[in-house]
Design an enzyme around this catalytic site. Structure first.
Site, PDB file in Angstrom:
ATOM      1  CE  LYS A 266      -4.386   1.340   2.055  1.00 23.29           C
ATOM      2  NZ  LYS A 266      -5.554   0.776   2.736  1.00 23.29           N
ATOM      3  CD  GLU A 351     -19.248  -2.377   8.150  1.00 26.76           C
ATOM      4  OE1 GLU A 351     -19.371  -3.460   7.522  1.00 26.76           O
ATOM      5  OE2 GLU A 351     -18.371  -1.542   7.873  1.00 26.76           O
ATOM      6  NE  ARG A 379     -22.784  -4.092   3.218  1.00 27.34           N
ATOM      7  CZ  ARG A 379     -21.570  -4.270   2.752  1.00 27.34           C
ATOM      8  NH1 ARG A 379     -20.611  -4.662   3.546  1.00 27.34           N
ATOM      9  NH2 ARG A 379     -21.318  -4.052   1.484  1.00 27.34           N
TER      10      ARG A 379
HETATM   11  C1  LIG Z   1     -19.024  -1.872   4.411  1.00 29.18           C
HETATM   12  C2  LIG Z   1     -17.836  -0.966   4.481  1.00 29.18           C
HETATM   13  N1  LIG Z   1     -17.245  -0.710   5.664  1.00 29.18           N
HETATM   14  C3  LIG Z   1     -16.185   0.121   5.722  1.00 29.18           C
HETATM   15  C4  LIG Z   1     -15.679   0.701   4.594  1.00 29.18           C
HETATM   16  C5  LIG Z   1     -14.551   1.702   4.691  1.00 29.18           C
HETATM   17  N2  LIG Z   1     -13.348   1.240   3.986  1.00 29.18           N
HETATM   18  C6  LIG Z   1     -13.037   1.702   2.768  1.00 29.18           C
HETATM   19  S1  LIG Z   1     -11.642   1.052   2.171  1.00 29.18           S
HETATM   20  C7  LIG Z   1     -11.408   0.131   3.572  1.00 29.18           C
HETATM   21  C8  LIG Z   1     -10.207  -0.747   3.698  1.00 29.18           C
HETATM   22  C9  LIG Z   1     -10.146  -1.681   2.548  1.00 29.18           C
HETATM   23  O1  LIG Z   1      -9.037  -2.518   2.675  1.00 29.18           O
HETATM   24  P1  LIG Z   1      -8.643  -3.431   1.456  1.00 29.18           P
HETATM   25  O2  LIG Z   1      -9.846  -4.064   0.876  1.00 29.18           O
HETATM   26  O3  LIG Z   1      -7.561  -4.324   1.898  1.00 29.18           O
HETATM   27  O4  LIG Z   1      -8.116  -2.409   0.362  1.00 29.18           O
HETATM   28  P2  LIG Z   1      -6.801  -1.489   0.433  1.00 29.18           P
HETATM   29  O5  LIG Z   1      -7.296  -0.113   0.793  1.00 29.18           O
HETATM   30  O6  LIG Z   1      -5.872  -2.039   1.451  1.00 29.18           O
HETATM   31  O7  LIG Z   1      -6.239  -1.535  -0.939  1.00 29.18           O
HETATM   32  C10 LIG Z   1     -12.438   0.345   4.480  1.00 29.18           C
HETATM   33  C11 LIG Z   1     -12.549  -0.273   5.806  1.00 29.18           C
HETATM   34  C12 LIG Z   1     -16.332   0.400   3.379  1.00 29.18           C
HETATM   35  N3  LIG Z   1     -15.944   0.947   2.226  1.00 29.18           N
HETATM   36  N4  LIG Z   1     -17.381  -0.428   3.345  1.00 29.18           N
END
Ligand SMILES: Cc1ncc(C[n+]2csc(CCOP(=O)(O)OP(=O)(O)O)c2C)c(N)n1
Length: 642
Positions: A266, A351, A379
């Site tokens: 990242k 969630e 959710r």
């Molecule tokens: C249902 C839900 N909860 C929380 C989020 C907030 N959120 C956006 S990106 C993220 C982290 C995603 O991690 P990953 O899938 O590993 O992608 P990366 O950013 O590491 O590339 C979160 C928790 C979301 N988009 N949807």
């Protein structure tokens, strides 16, 4: 392009991303991590004929750039400009724009089934992060994908992080796979050796399978993807275009579901992002390119006020614990975790689980505070309704980013909670208007022992405290029409005096009861001053607890000629609707008009622009209220009071 040209392109894309996002703000770390991966995807598959589904969609900037939207980045996330997530209106290359995590595999399952049924030879590719894989929907999808056996490529973009490092057994499993690149090689060797033996056929297959399981358990313990019946390829270096391409080619030709495990970093290639321990510059606001530091001076944010008060409460109450769904930083819980690490649970992007786990914690004698963005609570509606509320469990939900948020667009607006939570029996909902009332209402919420509570507040800087003139029951009176506001020359249309409060020595004109929800109190005060300038008497009240509807509000409504509600949520089923119903039930014949967010999909822009589009500025509210009360004042009869 040659490999050399590709690496030049990747470097150019990174420079471009850093330069543009440093000005507009946006998702930086996740996109810097998928540059090579996205190039490889577009080289191996043919979008839009082949369907590329990006889970969450926040990592779709590189995809936007190479599908012709490079020019839009000057106005990224700004009104009328490029959206921050995939957008079907923007490009035929974008399929899924929900931006709530963990859905890509389900979309992919459906797409693959549809193409199979229609006899279309189109590939389906889902790109999902290790963070998103912690969401239960992914596992429901994998279960079905394994059973359907349709061709599909699932690219796991494994950077070991959500915002913070990804938690849980799955994260540990991916780490094991990452550290055991020998698994596939060993497997191939065993397979080759067996194939060279003369006994071919079913017995060999069985033997191979048994050996395979044994080898797998020894080299990559708990290789659960293959246990599910899904082919696993990897791990591959996600920053090596050729390696990713070759893995994708193999997966593409396999004819069934395949997981390609790409290990990425990242923030890759931009030192401040790589070095950022909090979240690898996941989604910074405008920043200085040299240092990666935010340009705007930090303001006191709602989230910080909540975080600090929760620490104070937790210091006093050992039963208070907190839960986050993979967002310890953005919800402010990281601060509590520093002080009381054993009392903060990061459950992953889960969630629903967070909510029912909170129910269990409450059953076990704790008071959980679930800190979550308002939009993501959607959710967990059933869990809140059945698992928490039906059991009358004391769980406090703290909804951050409630109301119109702005630049992230429709998927991120927190405009539904006031409506959907209104049907939950026994739920109490608070909407603080400033820092002081946030602290006060949070304390009141965690003091409730016989059912769930919700405290909701918006994004951004917390406004100055707005003290009440007085409090009736739980309702704060913020402004009252002063006796002096009675105009000396009353317009002819307002010659009736039935709304004058005769109990005082000096008559007070009680024309409008303006009920504001949360920080709209400030807007209400401004609007009330404008309406008062027209000679009308306006009372501004903040109910503080908007559900259940306070009885004091009904009594106050009775004393006025018109009730107007203003809320930062959809009008359907919101606070205005609830109060109107309470007035009907109590036979209070005072007309009520409700101002709020229209039930529609509202585009992205700044919060101020959006509120202006929605007619939710002080000027708009004043104009509406003046129009309504003028109309009423001209029409007889005026409601009787008593
Ligand atoms: C249902 C839900 N909860 C929380 C989020 C907030 N959120 C956006 S990106 C993220 C982290 C995603 O991690 P990953 O899938 O590993 O992608 P990366 O950013 O590491 O590339 C979160 C928790 C979301 N988009 N949807």
């Amino acid at each position: 392009m040659t490999p050399d040209q590709l690496s030049v392109l990747a470097a150019e894309i990174r420079d471009f991303l850093v330069a543009k996002v440093s000005r507009t703000g946006g998702h930086l770390g996740p996109n810097l991590g998928v540059v090579e991966l996205t190039l490889a995807l577009h080289r191996v598959f043919e979008s839009p004929r082949d369907s590329l589904v990006f889970d969450t969609g926040h990592q779709g900037y590189v995809h936007k750039i190479i599908t012709g939207r490079q020019d839009g980045f000057d106005r990224l996330k700004q009104r009328g400009g490029l959206t921050g997530y995939p957008s079907r209106a923007e490009s035929e290359h974008d399929l899924v724009e929900n931006s709530h995590a963990s859905t890509a595999l389900s979309y992919a399952d459906g797409l693959a089934k549809a193409y199979a049924m229609r006899g279309e030879r189109r590939h389906v590719v889902a790109v999902v992060g290790d963070g998103a894989l912690t969401g239960g929907m992914c596992w429901e999808a994998l279960n079905n994908i394994a059973a359907a056996r349709n061709p599909m490529v699932i690219v796991v973009n494994d950077n070991g992080r959500s915002y913070a490092p990804t938690i849980g057994g799955l994260a540990d499993h991916l780490a094991t796979l990452r550290l055991n690149p020998g698994y596939e090689k060993v497997l191939d060797l065993v397979k080759e050796a067996l194939e060279r033996t003369p006994l071919v056929g079913r017995p060999l297959y069985e033997a191979l399978h048994a050996v395979k399981k044994g080898v797998k358990d020894a080299v990559a313990p708990q290789a659960l993807f293959e246990d599910l019946g899904i082919k696993y390829v990897g791990p591959v270096d996600g920053h090596d275009v050729a390696a990713v391409e070759s893995a994708l080619q193999r997966a593409k030709g396999f004819g069934g579901p395949v997981i390609v495990h790409a290990v990425t970093r990242k923030g890759n290639g931009y030192q401040p992002a790589e070095d950022d321990l909090d979240d690898c510059l996941h989604s910074p606001s405008a920043f200085d390119v040299e240092t990666g530091k935010a340009l705007a001076a930090p303001k006191q944010k709602w989230t910080n006020v909540f975080a600090e008060e929760l620490i104070a409460i937790a210091d006093e109450r050992p039963d208070v614990v907190a839960i986050t769904a993979a967002m310890p930083g953005p919800t402010g819980l990281a601060k509590l975790a520093e002080k009381h690490p054993e009392r903060v649970f990061d459950v992953g992007i889960a969630e629903q689980h967070a909510t029912t786990s909170a129910a269990g914690l409450a059953m076990g004698g704790m008071h959980p505070v679930v800190a979550i963005y308002a939009t993501f609570l959607n959710r967990a509606f059933d869990q809140l309704l059945m698992d928490v509320a039906l059991h009358r469990l004391p769980v406090t939900f703290v909804l951050d980013r409630a109301g119109i948020t702005g630049p992230d667009g429709p998927s991120h607006y927190g405009i539904w909670d006031l409506s959907i939570l209104g049907v939950v029996p026994g739920l109490r909902q608070a909407a603080p208007r400033d820092g002081a009332t946030l602290c006060e209402e949070l304390r009141e919420a965690v003091a409730v022992a016989d059912g769930p509570t919700v405290v909701r507040f918006p994004t951004g800087a917390v406004p100055a405290d707005l003290p009440a003139v007085r409090r009736i029951g739980g309702v704060d009176i913020l402004a009252e029409p002063p006796a002096a506001s009675l105009p000396s020359a009353t317009p002819a249309s307002r010659s009736d005096d039935s709304a004058l409060d005769r109990s005082d020595a000096t008559p007070v004109r009680k024309d409008v009861l303006l009920v504001t929800v949360g920080p709209f109190a400030h807007l209400g005060m401004d609007a009330a001053a404008r309406v008062a300038e027209q000679g009308y008497g306006v009372t501004v009240v903040d109910p503080r607890w908007v559900r259940p509807v306070p009885i004091e509000l009904v009594a106050l409504a009775r004393e006025h000629r018109l009730v107007v509600t203003v809320e930062d949520g959809v009008r359907a089923g919101g606070v205005g609707d609830a109060l109107a119903k309470a007035l009907r039930d109590a036979d209070v014949p005072v007309p009520l008009r409700d101002l709020g967010v229209a039930v529609d999909w509202h585009p992205h822009g700044s919060r101020a622009e959006l509120l202006s589009d929605l007619g939710l500025t002080a000027q708009d509210v004043a104009r509406e209220v003046t129009g309504w009360i003028t109309e009423l004042a001209g029409a007889a009869p005026v409601p009787t009071h008593g």
